[in-house]
Design an enzyme around this catalytic site. Structure first.
Site, short mmCIF file in Angstrom:
data_model
loop_
_atom_site.label_atom_id
_atom_site.label_comp_id
_atom_site.label_asym_id
_atom_site.label_seq_id
_atom_site.Cartn_x
_atom_site.Cartn_y
_atom_site.Cartn_z
N HIS A 78 15.83 108.04 99.10
CA HIS A 78 16.89 107.79 98.96
C HIS A 78 18.12 108.44 99.33
CE1 HIS A 78 16.52 109.74 94.99
NE2 HIS A 78 17.78 109.92 95.11
N HIS B 37 23.75 113.59 98.38
CA HIS B 37 22.39 114.15 98.75
C HIS B 37 21.69 113.33 99.39
CE1 HIS B 37 21.54 112.89 94.39
NE2 HIS B 37 20.31 112.57 94.91
N GLU C 78 17.32 116.45 97.83
CA GLU C 78 16.55 116.49 96.67
C GLU C 78 14.99 116.18 97.27
OE1 GLU C 78 17.57 113.08 94.43
OE2 GLU C 78 16.11 113.66 92.76
CO CO Z 1 18.79 111.40 94.04
#
Ligand code: CO
Length: 134
Positions: A7, A79, A130
């Site tokens: 994502h 992020h 991440e």
């Molecule tokens: Co995230």
């Protein structure tokens, strides 16, 4: 080592307005808001055919998103999340090559119930990364 883009996360100043915009204006499949107290955020996931968008809104007084929104009042990309097969192996390889892992270096359980880690943006061209074990 890294696999698919899981994502892209966007910090937003108004979660309901942002979710409605993705649902109604952009015609995307928008999920329900979920509180993630361990991460200091409320999230809404938007399912796209090839990835997800994660809308982030501060939860609690020491939310890591609050400072970001102070600097970026209209919101912004916060992020990117890449999938890895083994998060501890990935962490150890990154640390051995000098990358900084945020927090205490131990994975936390993320919004999908899977272990996640964050890497220092100064080590990755200004982008907070991440990693999520899939
Ligand atoms: Co995230």
């Amino acid at each position: 080592m890294i696999g698919r883009l899981n994502h892209v996360a966007i910090a937003v100043p108004d979660l309901q307005a942002a979710a409605a915009q993705y649902r109604d204006t952009l015609g995307a499949h928008v999920g329900p808001a979920q509180d993630e107290p361990d991460h200091g955020v409320t999230v809404v996931f938007i399912e796209l055919p090839n990835t997800k968008i994660e809308l982030l809104y501060p939860l609690g007084d020491d939310s890591p998103i609050r400072g970001f929104l102070d600097k970026n009042p209209s919101g912004g990309i916060h992020h990117m999340c890449f999938e890895v097969a083994n998060i501890l192996e990935a962490r150890d390889k990154l640390k051995s090559e000098g990358a900084r892992v945020l927090g205490n270096g131990e994975p936390k359980i993320g919004a999908h119930g899977k272990p996640v880690l964050f890497l220092h943006p100064k080590d990755f061209n200004g982008c907070l990364i991440e990693l999520e074990e899939i």
